[in-house]
Design a protein around this motif. Structure first.
Motif, PDB file in Angstrom:
ATOM      1  N   GLY A 240     -25.150 -60.747   3.112  1.00 51.25           N
ATOM      2  CA  GLY A 240     -26.170 -61.830   2.654  1.00 51.25           C
ATOM      3  C   GLY A 240     -25.814 -62.027   1.006  1.00 51.25           C
ATOM      4  O   GLY A 240     -25.419 -61.156   0.536  1.00 51.25           O
ATOM      5  N   ILE A 241     -26.518 -63.142   0.743  1.00 46.07           N
ATOM      6  CA  ILE A 241     -26.461 -63.359  -0.803  1.00 46.07           C
ATOM      7  C   ILE A 241     -27.935 -63.451  -1.012  1.00 46.07           C
ATOM      8  O   ILE A 241     -28.364 -64.595  -0.633  1.00 46.07           O
ATOM      9  CB  ILE A 241     -25.297 -64.504  -1.079  1.00 46.07           C
ATOM     10  N   ARG A 242     -28.389 -63.156  -2.010  1.00 40.16           N
ATOM     11  CA  ARG A 242     -29.664 -63.190  -2.635  1.00 40.16           C
ATOM     12  C   ARG A 242     -29.481 -64.074  -3.788  1.00 40.16           C
ATOM     13  O   ARG A 242     -28.682 -63.803  -4.844  1.00 40.16           O
ATOM     14  CB  ARG A 242     -30.427 -61.890  -3.010  1.00 40.16           C
ATOM     15  N   VAL A 243     -30.312 -65.124  -3.891  1.00 34.22           N
ATOM     16  CA  VAL A 243     -29.782 -66.313  -4.962  1.00 34.22           C
ATOM     17  C   VAL A 243     -31.079 -66.618  -5.515  1.00 34.22           C
ATOM     18  O   VAL A 243     -32.206 -66.773  -5.114  1.00 34.22           O
ATOM     19  CB  VAL A 243     -29.061 -67.396  -4.324  1.00 34.22           C
TER      20      VAL A 243
ATOM     21  N   MET B 193     -25.944 -58.583  -0.629  1.00 36.05           N
ATOM     22  CA  MET B 193     -27.067 -57.407  -0.111  1.00 36.05           C
ATOM     23  C   MET B 193     -26.546 -57.458   1.513  1.00 36.05           C
ATOM     24  O   MET B 193     -26.309 -58.622   1.901  1.00 36.05           O
ATOM     25  CB  MET B 193     -28.634 -57.959  -0.014  1.00 36.05           C
ATOM     26  N   SER B 194     -26.625 -56.189   2.226  1.00 32.25           N
ATOM     27  CA  SER B 194     -26.296 -56.084   3.757  1.00 32.25           C
ATOM     28  C   SER B 194     -27.645 -56.145   4.518  1.00 32.25           C
ATOM     29  O   SER B 194     -28.567 -55.448   4.080  1.00 32.25           O
ATOM     30  CB  SER B 194     -25.608 -54.780   3.798  1.00 32.25           C
ATOM     31  N   PHE B 195     -27.473 -57.235   5.438  1.00 31.91           N
ATOM     32  CA  PHE B 195     -28.948 -57.087   6.416  1.00 31.91           C
ATOM     33  C   PHE B 195     -28.410 -56.678   7.483  1.00 31.91           C
ATOM     34  O   PHE B 195     -27.451 -56.977   8.222  1.00 31.91           O
ATOM     35  CB  PHE B 195     -29.301 -58.439   6.334  1.00 31.91           C
ATOM     36  N   ASN B 196     -29.297 -55.799   8.264  1.00 33.80           N
ATOM     37  CA  ASN B 196     -29.230 -55.635   9.682  1.00 33.80           C
ATOM     38  C   ASN B 196     -29.901 -56.586  10.714  1.00 33.80           C
ATOM     39  O   ASN B 196     -31.139 -56.556  10.527  1.00 33.80           O
ATOM     40  CB  ASN B 196     -29.940 -54.310   9.866  1.00 33.80           C
TER      41      ASN B 196
END
Length: 813
Positions: free
Chosen positions: A118-121, A103-106
């Motif tokens: 980012g990595i959602r885990v 997932m991309s985060f600003n």
């Protein structure tokens, strides 16, 4: 030991007395040993060194195996949430299992806005890897509940670059996607899972998945990746058998979603490095050939030097020196040469490794681990010793076979030892030519393969196109209408920039490695389970994308500004999709439904040419569906702008245009399409450059070998040449004689090398595109090159032979 030291001291004095010989021999060995050390450093870091996790041999990656009818040619696919939960609950082979997604985060509120990966885990992610934070803590199971996921663990790199290595950041809030996230931990510098050689895909933070009940029930949408740790008493084969059984059970329970879907268990090391192993093995074999050529070259040089010392060796033998003592004396000299070459080879390897990491790091997993560590130094020492022994065996054996009577008569003419030495030297030169020809053919095949790839039609015009990736905040732009409005404003500003001919956008750019693949249901045909529905690549595009990229329109029309969310849904399809779904029919006006968005059917309004979505080396065209972004907006888009001149000149103007619409919106990867395609070929270019460099070095060494043999031959045949010229031989006759001798060696080596290449090049079949492993053009071109280089190496000794004065030569004789 004292005798050995005495031999080494004597050998050192002999080498010091012949500086030219010593410099050439040491240089040749340094290049051969250095090349081997550099490539071994890469192989050691990537293939041999354990992964930086506890008990890494128990770590595996799990994939779905999709139905072959819906996904022809695909053997691995991402995983759905519900299937993962069933896998985790029903297996007995794994100690723990975890799932993660990208997932991309600003990141805002701290200087310039920036988009970070980012990595959602799931809760077990860090414990599966046995990873502990440098500071703070990791996630607890309770924090994976819906609504509790606004916490984050930072990577060491992000902590350093954006937060100044401030330990007090733990417990503080940062702004991600316009939401407040609390930093709970910092990971160590060496932790970076999922691992990627490309910095763009290297994770910089981890957050909990925090699935809702609705998320957990999704079975047909596959967007996640799964890792697991085997139990101590389980192995890969057992785990695979159990996952096959579980997949069959799920297929029976949920036929609509899971029919035809299997599972595959892959060792994590194989997952990370499996793709580069064949290329690295080929390169390791190539540098091994280079080392053999270097050994043959030095053996030839030492043999020449030994033959020049026949009289000295004969006197030593006559005075009582044993054959073993003579053998040890010659070997001590070659060992001194090889050890010196090994020391210099470390410097060569140091710069070689730096070049490989600097230019090719993005193509190599674990590139940061490549270094000259203790195992590499041990390898260099062993290679140096073996090289000294191999290079010295032939000369040493020849020295022990010295005929006392002939050698003591040295200076009265040629002896039998000269003839025997000539045969030995010729065999060594033929071996060098054969080995270098095999390497040159391998390099030639790689060059031809890359040339064929570059000539492939990508299906669009790549020149003068600048791209920029944008990931909108899912909080700030939560609604599709907000996302569409942002894109509309941005495109209006970009199109008005001086030098921009046209501009548009797409959710996943060709050659980018992303994009969605979805099942479709064709209107008017019987309904079938989703697992049996055809799957097509789905791309969302803005109006003018087809025009901007100059993709040919074959039938119908393209999208326009009237294709908005409140209008009937329309699509474009590629030629490959038209042939696959409606073979022999006119697809214009046909209707279909996207299974994941079945609320409304979509009408085909146009057919466009096929585009190489996944790379130039993908031979089968990919069935692709294009939908208007205004009718299916997403929070991410890649802007494409066609310019009238050099596209990079507009990079800053496009970034400014984005910030004029939203000053907190980060912009990623401002890069030209030509650069994107060049990056997609970097793996093939990596293989070609290194193999070509080693082949060039091998050719140089072979040329040196031919030159040294013929130079020595001319010196030993001065008397013979003088007699020939006194009896009426012309300079042209002498020139042809010497050139013929060298050409005979080159042709013999070429014939042997071609025969060897016919077998060995089959090992690199998987690395080639559009060219066979026995490509006649490559074989003939390389053979001709070898012969021309051999002639060039022969010419200087041959010219020297033509300048022999018969009177002087006869007096010498």
């Amino acid at each position: 030991m004292e005798t050995l030291l005495s031999d080494l001291r004597f050998g050192f004095r002999m080498l010091r007395k012949a500086p030219g010989f010593t410099i050439v021999a040491v240089t040749v060995l340094a290049l051969g040993i250095g090349a081997n050390t550099a490539i071994f450093s890469v192989v050691n870091a990537i293939l041999l060194r354990p992964l930086p996790f506890q008990d890494p041999e128990r770590l595996v990656q799990l994939w779905h195996v999709p139905p072959p009818k819906s996904f022809p040619g695909m053997t691995r696919f991402s995983v759905s949430p519900a299937n993962y939960l069933d896998w985790a609950n029903q297996n007995h082979s794994f100690e723990q299992m975890a799932i993660y997604g990208f997932m991309s985060f600003n990141l805002t509120g701290r200087g310039e806005p920036e988009s970070v990966l980012g990595i959602r885990v799931s809760p077990d992610f860090f414990s599966v890897l046995r990873a502990q934070p440098l500071l703070g803590r990791i996630f607890s199971p309770e924090e994976n509940a819906a609504g509790r996921g606004n916490i984050v663990v930072l990577s060491h790199g992000l902590w350093q670059t954006h937060f100044g290595s401030n330990p007090n950041i733990v417990g503080q809030a940062i702004s991600l996607n316009n939401q407040s996230y609390t930093v709970v931990g910092i990971m160590p510098a060496r932790f970076g899972f999922p691992t990627s050689s490309d910095p763009k895909f290297q994770p910089q933070m981890w957050t909990p998945l925090a699935w809702t009940d609705e998320d957990r029930a999704v079975r047909g949408n596959h967007n996640y990746f799964v890792i697991a740790r085997l139990k101590p008493d389980a192995d890969l084969k057992q785990a695979q058998a159990e996952m096959t059984t579980i997949s069959s059970r799920l297929e029976q329970q949920y036929p609509a979603d899971d029919k035809g879907w299997g599972a595959v268990v892959v060792a994590l090391r194989e997952e990370l490095v499996g793709k580069v192993r064949p290329a690295l093995m080929i390169l390791l074999g190539a540098v091994g050939f280079v080392l053999l050529i270097a050994c043959a070259n030095v053996a030839n040089l030492v043999l020449l030097k030994t033959l020049a010392r026949q009289k000295e060796i004969a006197i030593r033998t006559a005075l009582g020196a044993s054959s073993l003592r003579v053998l040890r004396q010659v070997l001590s000299e070659t060992l001194l040469l090889s050890l010196t070459g090994g020391v210099l080879g470390l410097f060569v390897a140091h710069f070689g490794v730096r070049l490989i990491v600097a230019f090719l790091a993005q193509q190599l997993p674990r590139a940061a681990d490549i270094s000259l560590d203790i195992s590499v130094l041990a390898f260099t020492l062993v290679v140096s010793l073996l090289t000294g022994v191999i290079a010295g065996l032939v000369p040493a054996f020849r020295a022990t076979q010295t005929n006392l009577n002939d050698s003591l008569k040295q200076g009265l003419g040629r002896t039998d030892a000269d003839s025997s030495g000539n045969r030995t030297r010729s065999v060594l030169v033929v071996s060098e030519v054969a080995l270098s020809l095999v390497l040159l053919i391998g390099a030639g095949l790689m060059i031809r393969s890359l040339s064929r790839l570059r000539s492939v039609d990508p299906g669009m015009d790549l020149h003068n196109v600048l791209t920029a990736s944008i990931a909108l905040s899912r909080v700030k732009y939560a609604q599709p209408v907000q996302q569409a409005a942002f894109y509309d404003q941005l495109l209006q500003r970009v199109r008005s920039l001086p030098g921009v001919e046209s501009a548009s956008g797409i959710d996943s750019l060709p050659f980018g490695g992303g994009g969605s693949t979805q099942p479709i249901a064709v209107q008017g045909r019987p309904m079938v389970p989703m697992s049996e529905q055809p799957e097509v690549a789905v791309r969302l595009i803005e109006p003018e994308f087809i025009h901007t990229m100059r993709i040919p329109l074959l039938q119908g029309r393209t999208f326009n500004n009237a294709d908005t969310a409140d209008r009937p849904k329309v699509i474009l399809i590629s030629q490959a999709m038209a042939k696959r779904i409606w073979p022999g029919e006119n697809p214009i006006g046909k209707r279909l439904t996207l299974t994941f968005a079945p609320e409304k059917s979509r009408e085909v309004v146009g057919v466009v040419g096929d585009v190489k979505q996944d790379g130039l080396d993908v031979t089968e065209p990919i069935a692709t569906l294009y939908a208007p972004m205004a009718q299916s907006a997403r929070p991410f888009m890649t802007l494409v702008a066609r310019t009238a001149s050099q596209p990079t000149a507009l990079a800053s103007a496009i970034v400014n245009a984005v910030h004029e619409v939203d000053r907190e919106q980060p912009v990623l990867d401002v890069i030209t399409m030509n650069e994107i395609v060049a990056d997609s070929l970097s793996h093939q270019r990596f293989n070609m450059l290194l193999l070509g460099a080693f082949a060039g070095l091998a050719l140089l060494l072979a040329a040196i070998g031919i030159y040294s043999v013929l130079s020595y031959s001319v010196r030993r045949r001065v008397g013979e040449i003088g007699v020939r010229m006194a009896l009426g031989a012309q300079r042209g006759d002498i020139l042809r004689m010497i050139l013929g001798q060298g050409t005979k060696l080159a042709l013999t080596g070429t014939g042997i090398g071609i025969a060897a290449a016919f077998g060995l090049t089959r090992l690199m079949a998987s690395q080639l595109f559009g060219v066979t492993v026995t490509d006649p053009f490559t074989f003939l071109s390389v053979a001709l090159l070898i012969v021309l280089v051999a002639l060039a190496a022969c010419y200087i000794p041959a010219r020297r032979a033509t300048k022999v004065d018969p009177i002087v030569a006869l007096r010498y004789e």
